[in-house]
Design a protein around this motif. Structure first.
Motif, short mmCIF file in Angstrom:
data_model
loop_
_atom_site.label_atom_id
_atom_site.label_comp_id
_atom_site.label_asym_id
_atom_site.label_seq_id
_atom_site.Cartn_x
_atom_site.Cartn_y
_atom_site.Cartn_z
N GLU A 120 -9.67 -10.23 -43.26
CA GLU A 120 -9.78 -8.84 -43.71
C GLU A 120 -11.12 -8.58 -44.41
OE1 GLU A 120 -5.03 -7.83 -44.45
OE2 GLU A 120 -6.32 -8.38 -46.14
N THR B 189 -11.19 -8.63 -36.52
CA THR B 189 -9.96 -8.26 -35.81
C THR B 189 -9.90 -9.02 -34.50
OG1 THR B 189 -11.05 -6.35 -34.79
CG2 THR B 189 -9.86 -5.97 -36.86
N ARG C 206 -13.83 -8.30 -42.04
CA ARG C 206 -13.57 -7.26 -41.03
C ARG C 206 -13.46 -7.84 -39.61
NH1 ARG C 206 -17.36 -2.20 -43.20
NH2 ARG C 206 -16.46 -2.15 -45.30
N THR D 84 -1.36 -12.13 -39.28
CA THR D 84 -1.49 -10.89 -38.54
C THR D 84 -0.12 -10.44 -38.03
OG1 THR D 84 -2.48 -9.81 -36.60
CG2 THR D 84 -2.05 -12.17 -36.44
#
Length: 203
Positions: free
Chosen positions: A45, A50, A48, A70
């Motif tokens: 997180e 993903t 950043r 996740t």
């Protein structure tokens, strides 16, 4: 085009703290293991990061860790399981032969095949399925950034193949702690090691 693989170890388990060998056998995450997974989640997180897809081994300690990191759907695969230790499964870690992390050691090959005699796998068999499975994953369309949760032995064997000069388990070096992360790039069918990430659980 370069793709990115984040190859991560599961959180601490009951067998970890009891000093038991867990390859294909399983044990649950401890409260500390759950806390460790939270650190990994925050790392992704904070940076950043993903994922397009996520995978774990079929062992619950790996899939449970992934679910804490996740909430995205994921796939469980046998090819990224830990080494099969045969009759040593569930026994004391004191029964392990010396580890084979040092490729220059003259007895490395004998130790790498040690578990075959007892119904387990060799390190070459483990490496073969890790390479095959991870290559198949990263070659898939749309797999630009991928999370895979696996195990210390499986990850170490794979890293020794990708980056044989990398120093592991040395004082001050990379120790393959629970929830550690290996960042690798994948391009033209080949993996390149970028960095190893370990968390400061004291913070």
């Amino acid at each position: 085009m370069k793709k990115t693989l984040y190859l991560m170890r599961h959180g601490q388990t009951l067998f970890n703290i009891r000093g038991k060998i867990q390859g294909w056998v399983d044990s649950p995450l401890t409260e500390e293991g759950i806390r460790q997974a939270g650190y990994a989640k925050r790392y992704f997180e904070d940076h950043r990061i993903t994922f397009d897809y996520a995978y774990s081994s079929t062992s619950e300690r790996a899939s449970d860790t992934l679910e804490l990191v996740t909430e995205m759907p994921y796939t469980r695969l046998k090819g990224i399981k830990e080494m099969n230790h045969g009759m040593f499964e569930g026994e004391s870690e004191q029964l392990h032969p010396p580890f084979w992390f040092d490729p220059s050691h003259p007895e490395r090959d004998r130790r790498a095949d040690y578990y075959v005699t007892f119904g387990g796998e060799s390190s070459s068999q483990l490496l073969e399925r890790m390479i095959k499975t991870l290559t198949e994953i990263m070659a898939r369309e749309g797999h630009e950034t991928v999370l895979v949760v696996s195990h210390i032995g499986a990850m170490a064997n794979f890293l020794m193949h990708v980056a044989p000069a990398f120093k592991m388990r040395e004082p001050g070096g990379f120790m393959f702690t629970n929830c550690c992360i290996l960042k690798l790039e994948f391009e033209d069918g080949k993996f390149t090691f970028i960095e190893g990430i370990e968390h400061d659980f004291a913070k």
